[in-house]
Design an enzyme around this catalytic site. Structure first.
Site, PDB file in Angstrom:
ATOM      1  N   PRO A  35      34.424  84.092  66.256  1.00  9.69           N
ATOM      2  CA  PRO A  35      34.827  82.987  65.371  1.00  9.69           C
ATOM      3  C   PRO A  35      35.369  83.521  64.046  1.00  9.69           C
ATOM      4  O   PRO A  35      34.771  84.381  63.420  1.00  9.69           O
ATOM      5  CB  PRO A  35      33.524  82.208  65.154  1.00  9.69           C
ATOM      6  CG  PRO A  35      32.600  82.664  66.232  1.00  9.69           C
ATOM      7  CD  PRO A  35      33.000  84.065  66.558  1.00  9.69           C
ATOM      8  N   GLU A  36      36.510  82.983  63.645  1.00  9.70           N
ATOM      9  CA  GLU A  36      37.080  83.365  62.353  1.00  9.70           C
ATOM     10  C   GLU A  36      36.863  82.212  61.371  1.00  9.70           C
ATOM     11  O   GLU A  36      36.217  81.214  61.698  1.00  9.70           O
ATOM     12  CB  GLU A  36      38.548  83.740  62.542  1.00  9.70           C
ATOM     13  CG  GLU A  36      38.665  84.872  63.579  1.00  9.70           C
ATOM     14  CD  GLU A  36      40.006  85.574  63.613  1.00  9.70           C
ATOM     15  OE1 GLU A  36      40.708  85.582  62.595  1.00  9.70           O
ATOM     16  OE2 GLU A  36      40.335  86.139  64.676  1.00  9.70           O
ATOM     17  N   LYS A  78      32.920  83.511  56.732  1.00 11.10           N
ATOM     18  CA  LYS A  78      32.355  83.301  58.065  1.00 11.10           C
ATOM     19  C   LYS A  78      30.855  83.011  58.010  1.00 11.10           C
ATOM     20  O   LYS A  78      30.177  83.040  59.038  1.00 11.10           O
ATOM     21  CB  LYS A  78      32.624  84.547  58.922  1.00 11.10           C
ATOM     22  CG  LYS A  78      34.121  84.848  59.079  1.00 11.10           C
ATOM     23  CD  LYS A  78      34.327  85.887  60.139  1.00 11.10           C
ATOM     24  CE  LYS A  78      35.369  86.906  59.717  1.00 11.10           C
ATOM     25  NZ  LYS A  78      35.426  88.035  60.659  1.00 11.10           N
ATOM     26  N   ARG A  85      37.848  96.157  66.064  1.00  3.40           N
ATOM     27  CA  ARG A  85      38.838  97.216  65.989  1.00  3.40           C
ATOM     28  C   ARG A  85      40.165  96.824  66.598  1.00  3.40           C
ATOM     29  O   ARG A  85      41.175  97.444  66.358  1.00  3.40           O
ATOM     30  CB  ARG A  85      38.297  98.462  66.696  1.00  3.40           C
ATOM     31  CG  ARG A  85      37.283  99.186  65.844  1.00  3.40           C
ATOM     32  CD  ARG A  85      36.772 100.409  66.533  1.00  3.40           C
ATOM     33  NE  ARG A  85      35.710 100.080  67.460  1.00  3.40           N
ATOM     34  CZ  ARG A  85      34.913 100.986  68.009  1.00  3.40           C
ATOM     35  NH1 ARG A  85      35.076 102.255  67.739  1.00  3.40           N
ATOM     36  NH2 ARG A  85      33.960 100.622  68.822  1.00  3.40           N
TER      37      ARG A  85
END
Ligand SMILES: [Zn+2]
Length: 259
Positions: free
Chosen positions: A2-3, A51, A248
């Site tokens: 989730p962003e 977040k 990453r």
């Protein structure tokens, strides 16, 4: 993962279910707060900061949660069955609604006056009322030798970007992810675009950066490794950068974002 936009929507759902209501059920299924009990207290509000989620409760207490990789808050009418196993970390419910925190990456109970200890390090929140692009640029510029890709995910610089918005913002600005922050010409333009992308998606599920909501048309580079760039036809590249185990992943177009 989730962003910021997804966390923003989660806060809105928790507000709708819990704000102004007296808790009739409170179960912290995390060892540190296993004996905590908030029943009888009124929930004041839930706000998102990047977040992070802060649920403020009568009596000067705040429940701090973070979805991390695959956590969620499931809101349903009170009395619905709760997922089994050890996935549930926290249940907050009133007479009408229950909010079940599943696989939450963080669950803390602290004094509201101490919220700074858990969110005070964050840079400006892209979806906050106090979003401040100049401050985000100032923070990014503190470390000109780091890569722009890593700097955008560092929540101390600006809060709310994850791997999808990072990849999409850098593509749209034509910036190679490994470019030094100090060599990015227009940082303010970059963070302003990231803010616009999150804001455009904050009220609906899914991440659309192309303006096209059809499945498989929603992003420029994220999730499109090996497929042709929508602008120049170059195959989209996929790689890794930075340190977080799941943070990453990066995708970019070697044609539109030359190194
Ligand atoms: Zn391209």
């Amino acid at each position: 993962m989730p962003e910021g936009d997804a966390v923003y929507r989660t806060a809105a759902r928790l507000r709708g279910a819990l704000d102004g209501q007296v808790l009739t059920r409170s179960e912290f299924r995390v060892p540190r707060h296993a004996t905590a009990d908030l029943t009888g207290r009124t929930v004041l509000e839930t706000v998102s900061r990047g977040k992070h989620l802060l649920t403020r409760v009568e009596g000067g207490l705040t429940v701090h949660t973070h979805l991390r990789m695959d956590g969620s808050w499931q809101v349903a009418p009170a009395g619905r069955s709760v997922p089994g196993g050890d996935r549930v970390r926290l249940i907050l419910a009133n007479r009408r609604w229950q909010a079940v925190g599943v696989r939450l990456g963080m669950v803390d109970l602290l004094r509201t006056a101490d919220e700074g200890k858990v969110v005070g390090h964050l840079g400006p929140d892209l979806l906050g009322d106090d979003w401040d692009p100049a401050e985000a640029v100032r923070r990014l510029s503190r470390d000109p030798d780091t890569t722009i890709g890593e700097a955008l995910l560092d929540q101390r610089n600006l809060a709310g970007i994850g791997t999808i918005y990072r990849a999409e913002t850098l593509f749209l600005r034509g910036v190679w992810p490994w470019r030094r922050v100090g060599d990015v010409g227009d940082l303010e333009g970059l963070v302003t675009l990231a803010q616009r992308l999150l804001a455009a998606n904050r009220h609906h599920a899914g991440t659309v950066t192309t303006g096209d909501r059809r499945p498989a048309h929603q992003t420029w580079v994220y999730g499109r490794a090996g497929r042709p760039c929508r602008r120049c036809g170059t195959r989209i590249s996929r790689g890794e950068m930075g340190t977080g185990p799941q943070e990453r992943l990066i995708m970019w177009c070697g044609g539109c974002q030359p190194g």
